[in-house]
Design a protein around this motif. Structure first.
Motif: not given
Length: 260
Positions: A74-91
């Motif tokens: 797990a990680n603990y450093f980010q908010h949901t908008p960042y996670l969703e954008k990051f994950a979407s861009e990198r699949g």
């Protein structure tokens, strides 16, 4: 003597067995405040059979890649908008396991004491990642420095600015570096954790700050499909305790706000 020896052997075996059975949980985190909060609950998790290992990260890319690559759980450093954008861009298939706290974004300056003092054509530094960059522009919109065509869009960019009375110029900088560029810019919009780490009090030192209604709660991120992992559930539960809430309220002077 034989019975005593057997008893000692059994005791040693049971002790070893308990340590072996304790699940190791590797969690990546930014040093402040995330790792500090995780350290607070380390003993609580140990009492529940979870051996928490905290891995420090100082950037916003590596901890998600480490999570996707199963180097951490797990990680603990980010908010949901960042996670969703990051994950979407990198699949990547990464999701939130729970909201823990908000770090209000603030506008800081070493040259000016108010937003009104910032001169025309000044250079303002903002986070370079899409979600926090948009978040910074929304804050400046809400404080009247610029006007955006759609302030509800969490991923707005400079191209979405429709009014800029002071003709401000914006320079995207990696979030951890923002406090360091303050001497070279009129102002910088800095994430709460990096502001605290640099010695600022967001509530006292910021020229402007997000309100508690901010949708950018920091989360525990995990791999999709592991939402019911017993150790993850225990981690989220202890982080949402009264103990953690009191710690946040007593130690960060409003620079970190509980989100539960």
């Amino acid at each position: 003597m034989k019975n005593r020896g057997k008893a000692l052997l059994v005791t040693a075996f049971l002790t070893l067995g308990i340590s072996v059975l304790a699940g190791e949980l590797k969690v990546g985190a930014s040093p402040v405040p995330h790792a500090e909060i995780l350290n607070l609950v380390k003993e609580d998790l140990k009492n529940e059979g979870v051996d928490l290992k905290i891995i420090d990260f100082t950037d916003y890319v590596t901890p998600n890649m480490a999570l996707a690559d199963k180097e951490i759980e797990a990680n603990y450093f980010q908010h949901t908008p960042y996670l969703e954008k990051f994950a979407s861009e990198r699949g990547l298939k990464l999701v939130s396991a729970g909201k823990i706290h908000v770090e209000p974004l603030g506008v800081f300056s070493k040259k000016y004491k108010s937003l009104d003092e910032i001169p025309e054509k000044s250079l303002v530094a903002i986070p370079s990642d899409p979600s926090n960059g948009g978040r910074a522009l929304i804050l400046l919109h809400n404080k009247g420095l610029i006007k955006l065509n759609d302030p509800e869009n969490l991923y707005v960019t400079e191209f979405d600015i429709v009014e800029n009375p002071k003709k401000l110029k914006f320079k995207p900088i990696e979030a951890p570096q923002l406090p360091r560029v303050l001497p070279d810019v009129a102002a910088a919009v800095i994430n709460g954790n990096y502001a605290i780490e640099a010695g600022f009090s967001p509530v006292k030192d910021a020229l402007a700050i997000e309100g508690k209604e901010s949708p950018y709660a920091n989360i525990i991120a995990i791999r999709a499909g592991e939402e019911n992992n017993e150790d993850i559930v225990k981690l989220v539960n202890v982080l949402k305790s009264e103990k953690v809430k009191e710690y946040i309220l007593n130690n960060y002077n409003g620079g970190v706000v509980p989100a539960f």
